[in-house]
Design a protein around this motif. Structure first.
Motif, short mmCIF file in Angstrom:
data_model
loop_
_atom_site.label_atom_id
_atom_site.label_comp_id
_atom_site.label_asym_id
_atom_site.label_seq_id
_atom_site.Cartn_x
_atom_site.Cartn_y
_atom_site.Cartn_z
N UNK A 4 0.82 -1.21 0.00
CA UNK A 4 0.00 0.00 0.00
C UNK A 4 0.85 1.27 0.00
N UNK A 5 0.30 2.32 -0.56
CA UNK A 5 0.98 3.62 -0.55
C UNK A 5 1.25 4.01 0.90
N UNK A 6 2.40 4.58 1.14
CA UNK A 6 2.74 5.04 2.47
C UNK A 6 3.55 4.04 3.29
N UNK A 7 3.57 2.77 2.85
CA UNK A 7 4.35 1.77 3.59
C UNK A 7 5.81 2.19 3.54
N UNK A 8 6.46 2.27 4.68
CA UNK A 8 7.83 2.79 4.75
C UNK A 8 8.78 1.71 5.25
N UNK A 77 8.90 17.12 10.64
CA UNK A 77 7.62 17.05 9.91
C UNK A 77 7.66 15.90 8.92
N UNK A 78 8.80 15.71 8.27
CA UNK A 78 8.95 14.61 7.32
C UNK A 78 8.79 13.26 8.03
N UNK A 79 9.37 13.12 9.21
CA UNK A 79 9.26 11.89 9.98
C UNK A 79 7.84 11.62 10.43
N UNK A 80 7.15 12.66 10.86
CA UNK A 80 5.77 12.51 11.30
C UNK A 80 4.87 12.10 10.12
N UNK A 81 5.11 12.70 8.97
CA UNK A 81 4.34 12.36 7.77
C UNK A 81 4.61 10.90 7.38
N UNK A 82 5.87 10.49 7.42
CA UNK A 82 6.23 9.11 7.08
C UNK A 82 5.58 8.13 8.06
N UNK A 83 5.61 8.46 9.36
CA UNK A 83 5.00 7.58 10.36
C UNK A 83 3.50 7.47 10.15
N UNK A 84 2.83 8.61 9.95
CA UNK A 84 1.38 8.58 9.72
C UNK A 84 1.04 7.77 8.48
N UNK A 85 1.83 7.91 7.41
CA UNK A 85 1.59 7.15 6.19
C UNK A 85 1.82 5.66 6.41
N UNK A 86 2.83 5.32 7.19
CA UNK A 86 3.12 3.91 7.45
C UNK A 86 2.00 3.28 8.27
N UNK A 87 1.53 3.98 9.28
CA UNK A 87 0.42 3.46 10.10
C UNK A 87 -0.82 3.25 9.23
N UNK A 88 -1.10 4.21 8.34
CA UNK A 88 -2.24 4.07 7.44
C UNK A 88 -2.06 2.86 6.52
N UNK A 89 -0.84 2.65 6.04
CA UNK A 89 -0.57 1.50 5.17
C UNK A 89 -0.76 0.18 5.93
N UNK A 90 -0.30 0.11 7.17
CA UNK A 90 -0.49 -1.10 7.97
C UNK A 90 -1.98 -1.37 8.20
N UNK A 91 -2.73 -0.31 8.47
CA UNK A 91 -4.18 -0.48 8.64
C UNK A 91 -4.83 -0.99 7.35
N UNK A 92 -4.37 -0.47 6.22
CA UNK A 92 -4.91 -0.92 4.94
C UNK A 92 -4.63 -2.40 4.70
#
Length: 124
Positions: A4-8, A77-92
């Motif tokens: 998924x998009x955002x997976x880091x 801010x970049x780290x927070x964005x990456x973390x939020x995207x990763x959490x969203x990807x895991x949920x997906x």
């Protein structure tokens, strides 16, 4: 299955994910607080912080000198964005698996049901 998009991949290893998750709840955190909270050695935490700093995901601030030296860290801010995207990807990923199972008539078995099935299989 596509990722998924955002997976880091950088954040995903358990230790880095734990560091970033902890830092996501604070503005700045003392090195010792992070180390003790995650039960890491100084060297293990330093290595993870350095990797995340190189990626621009966190900022490290060192103040004072000698035995009074204090190290603090924070998510950028970049780290927070990456973390939020990763959490969203895991949920997906989790929601996608649940949806796929439901589509195919699969359901979660309780531990007791699983044990009963296992006993039946062994008895055969």
């Amino acid at each position: 299955m596509s990722t998924p998009a955002g997976f880091d991949e950088l954040i995903h290893p358990a230790t880095r994910l734990s560091v970033v998750a902890l830092l996501a709840t604070t503005e700045w955190a003392d090195f010792a607080f992070v180390r003790d909270s995650l039960s890491l050695s100084d060297s293990a935490l330093s290595k993870q912080l350095h990797t995340l700093e190189e990626a621009g995901y966190l900022e490290i601030r060192k103040e004072g000198g000698g035995r009074k030296r204090r190290t603090t860290v924070r998510l950028t801010d970049r780290g927070r964005t990456a973390f939020d995207g990763h959490v969203a990807a895991l949920r997906a990923i989790v929601e996608g698996a649940a949806h796929t199972a439901a589509e195919h008539g699969q359901r979660r078995h309780t531990a007791a049901e699983h044990g009963q099935r296992r006993q039946t299989e062994v008895a055969r």
